[in-house]
Write a protein that holds these residues in place. Structure first.
Motif, PDB file in Angstrom:
ATOM      1  N   LYS A 201       0.840  -1.200   0.000  1.00  0.00           N
ATOM      2  CA  LYS A 201       0.000   0.000   0.000  1.00  0.00           C
ATOM      3  C   LYS A 201       0.873   1.247   0.000  1.00  0.00           C
ATOM      4  CE  LYS A 201      -3.601   2.375   2.662  1.00  0.00           C
ATOM      5  NZ  LYS A 201      -2.803   3.569   2.986  1.00  0.00           N
ATOM      6  N   ASP A 202       1.869   1.286   0.899  1.00  0.00           N
ATOM      7  CA  ASP A 202       2.875   2.345   0.949  1.00  0.00           C
ATOM      8  C   ASP A 202       4.229   1.682   0.755  1.00  0.00           C
ATOM      9  OD1 ASP A 202       1.092   4.569   1.663  1.00  0.00           O
ATOM     10  OD2 ASP A 202       0.869   3.492   3.554  1.00  0.00           O
ATOM     11  N   THR A 203       5.005   2.190  -0.171  1.00  0.00           N
ATOM     12  CA  THR A 203       6.231   1.504  -0.580  1.00  0.00           C
ATOM     13  C   THR A 203       7.454   2.398  -0.425  1.00  0.00           C
ATOM     14  OG1 THR A 203       4.950   0.267  -2.210  1.00  0.00           O
ATOM     15  CG2 THR A 203       7.342   0.246  -2.460  1.00  0.00           C
ATOM     16  N   LEU A 204       8.519   1.830   0.147  1.00  0.00           N
ATOM     17  CA  LEU A 204       9.831   2.469   0.118  1.00  0.00           C
ATOM     18  C   LEU A 204      10.564   1.902  -1.089  1.00  0.00           C
ATOM     19  CD1 LEU A 204      10.793   2.321   3.919  1.00  0.00           C
ATOM     20  CD2 LEU A 204       9.709   4.190   2.662  1.00  0.00           C
ATOM     21  N   GLU A 205      10.848   2.741  -2.051  1.00  0.00           N
ATOM     22  CA  GLU A 205      11.369   2.270  -3.332  1.00  0.00           C
ATOM     23  C   GLU A 205      12.863   1.995  -3.307  1.00  0.00           C
ATOM     24  OE1 GLU A 205       9.587   1.433  -5.787  1.00  0.00           O
ATOM     25  OE2 GLU A 205       7.629   2.310  -5.295  1.00  0.00           O
ATOM     26  N   GLY A 206      13.592   2.667  -2.424  1.00  0.00           N
ATOM     27  CA  GLY A 206      15.036   2.455  -2.398  1.00  0.00           C
ATOM     28  C   GLY A 206      15.736   3.593  -1.684  1.00  0.00           C
ATOM     29  N   GLY A 207      17.059   3.582  -1.786  1.00  0.00           N
ATOM     30  CA  GLY A 207      17.857   4.621  -1.159  1.00  0.00           C
ATOM     31  C   GLY A 207      18.506   4.167   0.130  1.00  0.00           C
ATOM     32  N   ASP A 208      19.205   5.085   0.745  1.00  0.00           N
ATOM     33  CA  ASP A 208      19.909   4.844   2.005  1.00  0.00           C
ATOM     34  C   ASP A 208      18.953   5.197   3.143  1.00  0.00           C
ATOM     35  OD1 ASP A 208      21.677   4.648   4.126  1.00  0.00           O
ATOM     36  OD2 ASP A 208      22.648   6.565   3.698  1.00  0.00           O
ATOM     37  N   ILE A 209      18.424   4.188   3.835  1.00  0.00           N
ATOM     38  CA  ILE A 209      17.442   4.425   4.903  1.00  0.00           C
ATOM     39  C   ILE A 209      17.961   3.835   6.214  1.00  0.00           C
ATOM     40  CG2 ILE A 209      15.074   4.092   5.681  1.00  0.00           C
ATOM     41  CD1 ILE A 209      14.199   3.925   2.806  1.00  0.00           C
ATOM     42  N   PRO A 210      18.558   4.672   7.060  1.00  0.00           N
ATOM     43  CA  PRO A 210      19.007   4.196   8.373  1.00  0.00           C
ATOM     44  C   PRO A 210      17.837   3.717   9.232  1.00  0.00           C
ATOM     45  CG  PRO A 210      20.117   6.244   7.803  1.00  0.00           C
ATOM     46  CD  PRO A 210      19.014   6.046   6.795  1.00  0.00           C
ATOM     47  N   VAL A 211      18.123   2.733  10.073  1.00  0.00           N
ATOM     48  CA  VAL A 211      17.126   2.134  10.954  1.00  0.00           C
ATOM     49  C   VAL A 211      17.448   2.428  12.422  1.00  0.00           C
ATOM     50  CG1 VAL A 211      16.293  -0.104  11.805  1.00  0.00           C
ATOM     51  CG2 VAL A 211      16.472   0.306   9.352  1.00  0.00           C
ATOM     52  N   THR A 212      18.723   2.513  12.737  1.00  0.00           N
ATOM     53  CA  THR A 212      19.166   2.697  14.121  1.00  0.00           C
ATOM     54  C   THR A 212      20.348   3.648  14.134  1.00  0.00           C
ATOM     55  OG1 THR A 212      18.499   0.434  14.637  1.00  0.00           O
ATOM     56  CG2 THR A 212      19.996   1.504  16.185  1.00  0.00           C
ATOM     57  N   TRP A 213      20.316   4.631  15.039  1.00  0.00           N
ATOM     58  CA  TRP A 213      21.457   5.541  15.130  1.00  0.00           C
ATOM     59  C   TRP A 213      21.524   6.185  16.507  1.00  0.00           C
ATOM     60  CZ3 TRP A 213      17.152   6.620  12.043  1.00  0.00           C
ATOM     61  CH2 TRP A 213      16.384   7.736  12.409  1.00  0.00           C
ATOM     62  N   THR A 214      22.663   6.835  16.746  1.00  0.00           N
ATOM     63  CA  THR A 214      22.858   7.601  17.967  1.00  0.00           C
ATOM     64  C   THR A 214      23.356   8.987  17.607  1.00  0.00           C
ATOM     65  OG1 THR A 214      24.057   7.716  20.071  1.00  0.00           O
ATOM     66  CG2 THR A 214      25.189   6.632  18.247  1.00  0.00           C
ATOM     67  N   ASN A 215      22.827   9.988  18.270  1.00  0.00           N
ATOM     68  CA  ASN A 215      23.353  11.345  18.178  1.00  0.00           C
ATOM     69  C   ASN A 215      24.429  11.444  19.247  1.00  0.00           C
ATOM     70  OD1 ASN A 215      23.924  14.082  18.352  1.00  0.00           O
ATOM     71  ND2 ASN A 215      21.801  14.734  18.076  1.00  0.00           N
ATOM     72  N   LYS A 217      26.092  13.656  20.465  1.00  0.00           N
ATOM     73  CA  LYS A 217      26.072  14.789  21.386  1.00  0.00           C
ATOM     74  C   LYS A 217      25.358  14.427  22.687  1.00  0.00           C
ATOM     75  CE  LYS A 217      25.878  18.037  17.492  1.00  0.00           C
ATOM     76  NZ  LYS A 217      25.021  19.048  16.805  1.00  0.00           N
ATOM     77  N   TYR A 218      24.636  13.310  22.658  1.00  0.00           N
ATOM     78  CA  TYR A 218      23.851  12.879  23.813  1.00  0.00           C
ATOM     79  C   TYR A 218      24.102  11.391  24.066  1.00  0.00           C
ATOM     80  CZ  TYR A 218      21.229  17.162  22.772  1.00  0.00           C
ATOM     81  OH  TYR A 218      20.875  18.461  22.527  1.00  0.00           O
ATOM     82  N   ARG A 219      23.593  10.925  25.207  1.00  0.00           N
ATOM     83  CA  ARG A 219      23.569   9.483  25.471  1.00  0.00           C
ATOM     84  C   ARG A 219      22.211   8.973  25.024  1.00  0.00           C
ATOM     85  NH1 ARG A 219      26.536  11.643  29.903  1.00  0.00           N
ATOM     86  NH2 ARG A 219      28.667  10.828  29.869  1.00  0.00           N
ATOM     87  N   MET A 220      22.093   8.676  23.766  1.00  0.00           N
ATOM     88  CA  MET A 220      20.801   8.305  23.207  1.00  0.00           C
ATOM     89  C   MET A 220      20.958   7.303  22.086  1.00  0.00           C
ATOM     90  SD  MET A 220      20.408   9.569  19.897  1.00  0.00           S
ATOM     91  CE  MET A 220      18.778  10.210  19.542  1.00  0.00           C
ATOM     92  N   LEU A 221      19.883   6.570  21.834  1.00  0.00           N
ATOM     93  CA  LEU A 221      19.834   5.659  20.698  1.00  0.00           C
ATOM     94  C   LEU A 221      18.379   5.535  20.246  1.00  0.00           C
ATOM     95  CD1 LEU A 221      21.810   2.444  20.128  1.00  0.00           C
ATOM     96  CD2 LEU A 221      19.362   2.422  19.704  1.00  0.00           C
ATOM     97  N   TYR A 222      18.171   5.691  18.948  1.00  0.00           N
ATOM     98  CA  TYR A 222      16.834   5.496  18.366  1.00  0.00           C
ATOM     99  C   TYR A 222      16.881   4.287  17.445  1.00  0.00           C
ATOM    100  CZ  TYR A 222      12.765   5.787  15.412  1.00  0.00           C
ATOM    101  OH  TYR A 222      11.611   5.452  14.739  1.00  0.00           O
ATOM    102  N   THR A 223      15.818   3.477  17.492  1.00  0.00           N
ATOM    103  CA  THR A 223      15.695   2.379  16.555  1.00  0.00           C
ATOM    104  C   THR A 223      14.272   2.316  16.013  1.00  0.00           C
ATOM    105  OG1 THR A 223      16.235   0.052  16.185  1.00  0.00           O
ATOM    106  CG2 THR A 223      15.107   0.581  18.255  1.00  0.00           C
ATOM    107  N   ASN A 224      14.135   1.992  14.736  1.00  0.00           N
ATOM    108  CA  ASN A 224      12.835   2.000  14.057  1.00  0.00           C
ATOM    109  C   ASN A 224      11.952   0.815  14.439  1.00  0.00           C
ATOM    110  OD1 ASN A 224      11.827   2.004  10.525  1.00  0.00           O
ATOM    111  ND2 ASN A 224      10.731   2.663  12.341  1.00  0.00           N
TER     112      ASN A 224
END
Length: 263
Positions: A201-215, A217-224
């Motif tokens: 229904k909704d499609t990601l066609e391609g490209g560089d798509i990060p899933v998990t990262w840390t900034n 500057k902080y003690r942080m981590l985001y994951t999709n």
């Protein structure tokens, strides 16, 4: 007589060791915030995440608490914890957001999952957009498994995680700008090119798509990851969740915990 004395000393030593272990302080304290009035797939994830992290806390020697009361996002409460997790929602009031900003600016730790990174635009919370290093742009639908590749196998959050693995069914997000291009951001996992196109229904066609990262500057981590009831079905991904939380908790406890508590 000597035999009895040795036996008595041995028993006393065992008792002392046992009492010392029993009273041992946790290596760090983590609090997970969640909501029950959000999308059901996100509630399902939170309800599976809580027992997962509770079991992990017993195994790895830290303290874990989960709450659906977002008013605990206040300075007095946050001072007691080295890591804050957002399982399926984000702060909604100015007071909650300000408390979180101050907590992170003073060395606190944050682990955000899936919807925690979603905002409808920068104007909603400019500080958080800079903190995350990007904004939500699009998504795939329906939830599907995807192959993830590890960008930095030496990072402590990726300890024990293979170079690539098949992540369970999830709704995948794309971002603008690419967080990889944001100064200070270090990407840890990315959607493999072999996934594309992903979605119907909704499609990601391609490209560089990060899933998990840390900034950094902080003690942080985001994951999709964090949509639905399949997220904890892969032991390799579970290993990532464990390594990531231990990394955040231990560095915050050793480097910033005392500063956070002293505010």
């Amino acid at each position: 007589m000597m035999r009895h004395m040795r036996a008595l000393c041995f028993l006393v030593l065992l008792a002392l060791l046992g009492s010392a272990g029993f009273g041992q302080e946790p290596s760090f304290r983590a609090i997970a915030f969640y909501s029950t009035h959000v999308e059901q797939d996100h509630v399902d994830f939170a309800r599976q995440a809580i027992p997962f992290f509770e079991a992990m806390a017993k195994r790895d020697g830290f303290e874990f608490k989960a709450t659906s009361d977002w008013n605990e996002m206040n300075p007095a409460a946050l001072n007691e914890y080295q890591v804050v997790l957002w399982l399926d929602d984000a702060p909604s009031t100015a007071a909650q957001r300000t408390a979180f900003e101050e907590y992170m600016e003073h060395g606190g730790g944050w682990f955000g999952f899936h919807i925690a990174g979603w905002m409808d635009g920068r104007r909603t919370w400019p500080w958080f957009a800079d903190f995350l290093g990007t904004l939500f742009y699009g998504n795939s639908w329906p939830p599907l498994p995807a192959t993830l590749t590890v960008d930095d196998s030496q990072h402590p959050a990726m300890k024990g995680v293979p170079a690539s693995f098949l992540s369970p069914a999830n709704e995948w997000y794309s971002w603008d700008p690419n967080p990889r291009h944001t100064p200070g951001v270090k990407v840890l996992m990315t959607l493999a090119p072999s996934n594309y196109p992903i979605g119907f229904k909704d499609t990601l066609e391609g490209g560089d798509i990060p899933v998990t990262w840390t900034n950094t500057k902080y003690r942080m981590l985001y994951t999709n990851m964090g949509h639905g009831d399949k997220i904890f079905t892969n032991p390799q991904q579970n290993r990532f969740f464990e390594s990531a939380l231990l990394w955040l908790g231990r560095q915050s406890a050793s480097s910033a915990g005392s500063a956070v508590r002293a505010r």
